[in-house]
Design a protein around this motif. Structure first.
Motif, short mmCIF file in Angstrom:
data_model
loop_
_atom_site.label_atom_id
_atom_site.label_comp_id
_atom_site.label_asym_id
_atom_site.label_seq_id
_atom_site.Cartn_x
_atom_site.Cartn_y
_atom_site.Cartn_z
N GLN A 1 10.33 -17.71 -17.14
CA GLN A 1 9.44 -16.63 -17.59
C GLN A 1 10.25 -15.34 -17.57
O GLN A 1 11.21 -15.24 -16.81
CB GLN A 1 8.26 -16.48 -16.63
N LEU A 2 9.82 -14.37 -18.37
CA LEU A 2 10.61 -13.14 -18.46
C LEU A 2 10.02 -12.03 -17.58
O LEU A 2 8.81 -11.81 -17.58
CB LEU A 2 10.69 -12.67 -19.91
N ASN B 1 17.85 -18.38 -9.21
CA ASN B 1 16.63 -17.75 -8.71
C ASN B 1 16.10 -18.56 -7.51
O ASN B 1 16.44 -19.74 -7.36
CB ASN B 1 15.58 -17.70 -9.83
N GLY C 1 23.18 -14.92 -16.08
CA GLY C 1 22.08 -15.14 -17.01
C GLY C 1 21.19 -13.92 -17.15
O GLY C 1 21.58 -12.81 -16.80
N GLY C 2 19.97 -14.23 -17.57
CA GLY C 2 19.21 -15.46 -17.60
C GLY C 2 19.20 -16.17 -16.25
O GLY C 2 19.48 -15.60 -15.21
N THR C 3 18.89 -17.44 -16.33
CA THR C 3 18.86 -18.28 -15.14
C THR C 3 19.77 -19.50 -15.39
O THR C 3 19.33 -20.49 -16.00
CB THR C 3 17.41 -18.74 -14.82
N ARG D 1 18.01 -12.42 -22.58
CA ARG D 1 17.34 -13.63 -22.11
C ARG D 1 16.15 -13.96 -22.99
O ARG D 1 15.55 -13.07 -23.59
CB ARG D 1 16.94 -13.53 -20.64
N TYR E 1 8.35 -17.00 -8.09
CA TYR E 1 9.36 -17.41 -7.10
C TYR E 1 8.84 -17.50 -5.69
O TYR E 1 9.58 -17.83 -4.77
CB TYR E 1 10.56 -16.43 -7.16
S1 SF4 Z 1 17.35 -12.65 -16.01
FE1 SF4 Z 1 16.39 -12.54 -13.97
S2 SF4 Z 1 15.30 -10.59 -14.01
FE2 SF4 Z 1 15.76 -11.09 -16.14
S3 SF4 Z 1 13.97 -12.19 -16.92
FE3 SF4 Z 1 15.38 -13.73 -16.14
S4 SF4 Z 1 14.75 -14.07 -14.02
FE4 SF4 Z 1 13.81 -12.13 -14.67
#
Ligand code: SF4
Length: 415
Positions: A48-49, A124, A93-95, A57, A165
């Motif tokens: 999710q953003l 994360n 990232g991103g993740t 991302r 999270y």
């Molecule tokens: S990169 Fe990190 S802060 Fe940015 S949307 Fe993804 S999880 Fe959230």
């Protein structure tokens, strides 16, 4: 007053530096293969953003993510064919851990292709499972950096991270269990979020010290021009006076027992992987939206993920824009990054730039020395306590300029 001048000057300087030329293909052939360089790999997928985030991302999509990793592996081979011998890899990232089996395969290829001594991956808190950590360790990851931001539940809810999270207590528990898996377990924290108070900051620092993190990185909130209105409307104005107070409080609480790895990164042990822009003079940027710095040239890969995959499939470098830095720009870049890492070795830069380093940057050196930001003790320039916060301002503005550039490219790619 002085801080406002540094902010204004840095903003102008970095906005100028981030104006890239469009079109053409930069020559990315390595000039000297023995030079230590880093391989940066960008994974732009998140489950999710987060609303305040300015990184490149998109929402995770399994089949797109698979195709993306497939393309990344092709891009790694393109760099291998050019003759690069990277000594470290950083996956951001991103993740990056959003699809573990693909990440493992990509890292495995990187390991086979280059003499890697260091592997660093961002993740994360919800991905800190035994299974994931065992897999990352097996592949050779020695630094895991976890996006935490805060342990305060109200703040986590404001940031839209509580549901995703877990509570601050649950995140702290996961970090405790993850300690010891890697040489370095880093917590990415944030300070100067509008609703963050001094007592929230202090409680976060208490928790970090109690867990005994190997490394703690405290980023100031960095808002790009495009997200500024949304952030101000949703969370409130960013107060730079509070930023300075909070920064000094963080340093007061963390140093010692931690030492500075950079102006905003604090480590427990001496021999740890720190921030790659400080440790490596040059780095290649792989993946959609990656920014690299090679041969005195800063370049960005296309932000359009489908286009990235198609270009790499054709065997083309997916670079969308680049800028060749002048000699003075390169020296300024080194001056900024080396001092962000707390000290600058004068003979090394004199050797690198044929002895003219001092003559070209005398005004910058004089201005920061007179302002009490730098101290010279042969053969190094060191950041003073005051200088540390000056560098936080400059690096904040540097990353805001990068974020503005990303916003521009993302809009261009219709993301
Ligand atoms: S990169 Fe990190 S802060 Fe940015 S949307 Fe993804 S999880 Fe959230």
């Amino acid at each position: 007053m002085l801080n406002a001048i540094i902010t204004r000057k840095a903003k102008q300087e970095f906005a100028r530096a981030m104006k890239f030329d469009n079109g053409g293909t930069p020559d990315l052939t390595p000039r000297d293969v023995t030079k230590p360089r880093l391989l940066y790999i960008h994974i732009p997928f998140c489950e999710q953003l987060c609303p305040y985030c300015s990184f490149h991302r998109v929402v995770f999509n399994e089949s797109l993510c698979r195709d993306y990793h497939h393309a990344l592996r092709k891009e790694i081979i393109l760099y291998r064919k050019l003759g690069y011998a990277f000594s470290g890899v950083y996956v951001g990232g991103g993740t990056p851990t959003v699809m573990m089996e693909e990440l493992e395969e990509t890292l495995f290829l990187a390991k086979q292709s280059f003499p890697l001594r260091e592997m660093s991956v961002e993740t994360n808190p919800n991905h800190l499972t035994d299974k994931n950590m065992t897999a990352l360790k097996r592949i050779g990851v020695n630094r895991l950096s976890v996006g935490i931001q805060s342990f305060d539940n109200r703040l986590l809810k404001d940031m839209d991270r509580y549901e995703k999270y877990g509570s601050g207590e649950a995140v702290a528990e996961r970090l405790l269990q993850a300690l010891g898996y890697f040489d370095t377990l880093n917590a990415d924290m944030m300070f100067n979020f509008p609703s963050q108070t001094a007592s929230i900051l202090d409680r976060d620092l208490d928790i970090l010290l109690e867990i005994g993190m190997d490394q703690i990185t405290y980023y100031p909130l960095m808002v790009s021009d495009l997200t500024r209105d949304t952030v101000y409307k949703t969370f409130g104005q960013v107060n730079y006076g509070k930023e300075e107070q909070f920064y000094h409080r963080i340093v007061e609480r963390l140093v010692p027992p931690y030492r500075f790895s950079s102006a905003w990164c604090f480590s427990k042990k001496a021999a740890m992987i720190d921030e790659y822009i400080v440790d490596y003079d040059e780095y290649a940027g792989l993946g959609s939206g990656s920014v690299g710095y090679l041969n005195g040239m800063c370049y960005a890969n296309t932000f359009d993920i489908a286009k990235y995959i198609a270009q790499v499939a054709r065997g083309e470098m997916p670079v969308m824009a680049y800028r060749s830095f002048s000699g003075k720009d390169r020296m300024r870049y080194d001056f900024l990054m080396k001092l962000f890492g707390m000290k600058l070795h004068v003979p090394a830069l004199k050797e690198k730039y044929g002895g003219i380093f001092h003559r070209v940057l005398w005004l910058d050196i004089l201005a920061f020395s007179l302002a009490g930001g730098l101290r010279y003790r042969k053969p190094y320039f060191y950041l003073t306590k005051r200088g540390c916060y000056m560098w936080v301002i400059m690096m904040r503005e540097f990353f805001i300029a990068v974020n503005n550039f990303r916003d521009f490219c993302r809009a261009h790619a219709a993301l």
